[in-house]
Design a protein around this motif. Structure first.
Motif, PDB file in Angstrom:
ATOM      1  N   ARG A   1      87.047 -20.119   1.659  1.00  0.00           N
ATOM      2  CA  ARG A   1      86.867 -18.699   1.367  1.00  0.00           C
ATOM      3  C   ARG A   1      88.175 -17.994   1.009  1.00  0.00           C
ATOM      4  O   ARG A   1      88.169 -16.998   0.302  1.00  0.00           O
ATOM      5  CB  ARG A   1      86.189 -17.986   2.545  1.00  0.00           C
ATOM      6  CG  ARG A   1      84.732 -18.406   2.739  1.00  0.00           C
ATOM      7  CD  ARG A   1      83.916 -18.130   1.487  1.00  0.00           C
ATOM      8  NE  ARG A   1      82.499 -18.355   1.710  1.00  0.00           N
ATOM      9  CZ  ARG A   1      81.727 -19.083   0.917  1.00  0.00           C
ATOM     10  NH1 ARG A   1      82.235 -19.691  -0.135  1.00  0.00           N
ATOM     11  NH2 ARG A   1      80.447 -19.217   1.180  1.00  0.00           N
ATOM     12  N   ASN A   2      89.301 -18.525   1.473  1.00  0.00           N
ATOM     13  CA  ASN A   2      90.602 -17.933   1.156  1.00  0.00           C
ATOM     14  C   ASN A   2      91.244 -18.545  -0.091  1.00  0.00           C
ATOM     15  O   ASN A   2      92.416 -18.298  -0.377  1.00  0.00           O
ATOM     16  CB  ASN A   2      91.547 -18.049   2.352  1.00  0.00           C
ATOM     17  CG  ASN A   2      91.118 -17.143   3.486  1.00  0.00           C
ATOM     18  OD1 ASN A   2      90.692 -16.021   3.266  1.00  0.00           O
ATOM     19  ND2 ASN A   2      91.217 -17.641   4.708  1.00  0.00           N
TER      20      ASN A   2
ATOM     21  N   ASP B   1      85.573 -23.022  -6.110  1.00  0.00           N
ATOM     22  CA  ASP B   1      85.461 -21.565  -6.171  1.00  0.00           C
ATOM     23  C   ASP B   1      85.361 -21.031  -4.744  1.00  0.00           C
ATOM     24  O   ASP B   1      84.570 -21.539  -3.936  1.00  0.00           O
ATOM     25  CB  ASP B   1      84.199 -21.203  -6.964  1.00  0.00           C
ATOM     26  CG  ASP B   1      83.988 -19.710  -7.137  1.00  0.00           C
ATOM     27  OD1 ASP B   1      84.592 -18.906  -6.396  1.00  0.00           O
ATOM     28  OD2 ASP B   1      83.205 -19.356  -8.021  1.00  0.00           O
ATOM     29  N   ALA B   2      86.131 -20.023  -4.424  1.00  0.00           N
ATOM     30  CA  ALA B   2      86.135 -19.455  -3.075  1.00  0.00           C
ATOM     31  C   ALA B   2      84.766 -18.895  -2.685  1.00  0.00           C
ATOM     32  O   ALA B   2      84.480 -18.721  -1.504  1.00  0.00           O
ATOM     33  CB  ALA B   2      87.195 -18.363  -2.968  1.00  0.00           C
ATOM     34  N   HIS B   3      83.910 -18.645  -3.670  1.00  0.00           N
ATOM     35  CA  HIS B   3      82.588 -18.075  -3.403  1.00  0.00           C
ATOM     36  C   HIS B   3      81.471 -19.101  -3.554  1.00  0.00           C
ATOM     37  O   HIS B   3      80.297 -18.717  -3.637  1.00  0.00           O
ATOM     38  CB  HIS B   3      82.331 -16.882  -4.317  1.00  0.00           C
ATOM     39  CG  HIS B   3      83.353 -15.804  -4.154  1.00  0.00           C
ATOM     40  ND1 HIS B   3      83.431 -15.020  -3.029  1.00  0.00           N
ATOM     41  CD2 HIS B   3      84.362 -15.409  -4.950  1.00  0.00           C
ATOM     42  CE1 HIS B   3      84.433 -14.181  -3.141  1.00  0.00           C
ATOM     43  NE2 HIS B   3      85.025 -14.395  -4.303  1.00  0.00           N
TER      44      HIS B   3
ATOM     45  N   PRO C   1      78.532 -21.688  -2.752  1.00  0.00           N
ATOM     46  CA  PRO C   1      77.566 -21.645  -1.657  1.00  0.00           C
ATOM     47  C   PRO C   1      77.930 -22.653  -0.564  1.00  0.00           C
ATOM     48  O   PRO C   1      78.268 -23.802  -0.864  1.00  0.00           O
ATOM     49  CB  PRO C   1      76.232 -21.995  -2.304  1.00  0.00           C
ATOM     50  CG  PRO C   1      76.501 -22.350  -3.705  1.00  0.00           C
ATOM     51  CD  PRO C   1      77.935 -22.114  -4.009  1.00  0.00           C
TER      52      PRO C   1
ATOM     53  N   ARG D   1      82.135 -14.777   6.806  1.00  0.00           N
ATOM     54  CA  ARG D   1      82.615 -15.833   5.901  1.00  0.00           C
ATOM     55  C   ARG D   1      81.633 -16.086   4.757  1.00  0.00           C
ATOM     56  O   ARG D   1      81.777 -17.045   4.024  1.00  0.00           O
ATOM     57  CB  ARG D   1      82.864 -17.110   6.691  1.00  0.00           C
ATOM     58  CG  ARG D   1      84.085 -16.982   7.597  1.00  0.00           C
ATOM     59  CD  ARG D   1      84.136 -18.109   8.615  1.00  0.00           C
ATOM     60  NE  ARG D   1      85.356 -18.063   9.387  1.00  0.00           N
ATOM     61  CZ  ARG D   1      85.546 -17.298  10.459  1.00  0.00           C
ATOM     62  NH1 ARG D   1      84.585 -16.490  10.876  1.00  0.00           N
ATOM     63  NH2 ARG D   1      86.693 -17.328  11.111  1.00  0.00           N
ATOM     64  N   GLN D   2      80.637 -15.248   4.624  1.00  0.00           N
ATOM     65  CA  GLN D   2      79.649 -15.326   3.540  1.00  0.00           C
ATOM     66  C   GLN D   2      78.977 -16.697   3.465  1.00  0.00           C
ATOM     67  O   GLN D   2      78.842 -17.301   2.395  1.00  0.00           O
ATOM     68  CB  GLN D   2      80.305 -14.978   2.208  1.00  0.00           C
ATOM     69  CG  GLN D   2      80.924 -13.607   2.203  1.00  0.00           C
ATOM     70  CD  GLN D   2      81.843 -13.391   1.021  1.00  0.00           C
ATOM     71  OE1 GLN D   2      82.071 -14.283   0.214  1.00  0.00           O
ATOM     72  NE2 GLN D   2      82.390 -12.196   0.922  1.00  0.00           N
TER      73      GLN D   2
ATOM     74  N   ASN E   1      75.905 -19.055   3.304  1.00  0.00           N
ATOM     75  CA  ASN E   1      74.605 -18.856   2.675  1.00  0.00           C
ATOM     76  C   ASN E   1      73.421 -19.271   3.540  1.00  0.00           C
ATOM     77  O   ASN E   1      72.328 -18.730   3.403  1.00  0.00           O
ATOM     78  CB  ASN E   1      74.534 -19.635   1.359  1.00  0.00           C
ATOM     79  CG  ASN E   1      75.595 -19.179   0.396  1.00  0.00           C
ATOM     80  OD1 ASN E   1      76.754 -19.548   0.537  1.00  0.00           O
ATOM     81  ND2 ASN E   1      75.225 -18.353  -0.550  1.00  0.00           N
TER      82      ASN E   1
END
Length: 139
Positions: A80-81, A87-89, A91, A110-111, A113
């Motif tokens: 995530r960082n 990709d930090a985003h 899933p 931490r988003q 999914n």
């Protein structure tokens, strides 16, 4: 051409149980869902995440955890960082023995999914990968 695009999907599965990892990886490949790369522990997963970009990951956050800290969130934080090739985003789903309110709050921050509670069937992991965009090949 979507079928060939699906085969190019790289996904990461971090789980200590060898048989579960192998079953999910082989089934995903046979269904045309892409390639599931296997890591038996968080250290191996950390190295793999630095070397290759993944489209999604399912991570057992109790892999290698010590008695003081039941869950290890360091790998999630690295992704995530932006400290991985992915990709930090991307899933991410996590596997846990139990989901406390505090843990759920930390995972939301931490988003994450999806949260998968143990025990579960291998089919649940395949469904998580499918939700990441790895659709089975038609027919």
């Amino acid at each position: 051409m979507p079928e060939s695009a699906n085969k190019a999907l790289n996904m990461l599965l971090v789980e200590e149980q060898n048989l579960l990892r192998k079953t999910v990886a082989l089934t995903a490949r046979s269904l045309g869902m892409g390639i599931v790369h296997e890591a038996a522990n968080l250290q191996q997963a950390d190295r793999m995440l630095r070397e290759r970009a993944y489209h999604g990951a399912v991570i057992s956050i109790d892999c290698g955890a010590n008695p003081e800290h039941k869950y290890n969130l360091a790998l999630l934080d690295k992704v995530r960082n932006g400290l991985s090739a992915s990709d930090a985003h991307m899933p991410i789903a996590v596997m846990v023995d139990q989901a406390t309110a505090d843990l759920m709050r930390e995972l939301r921050e931490r988003q994450i999914n999806r949260v998968i509670l143990k025990p579960f069937r291998a089919k649940v992991l395949l469904e998580a990968f499918e939700a990441f965009g790895a659709k089975p090949a038609p027919g």
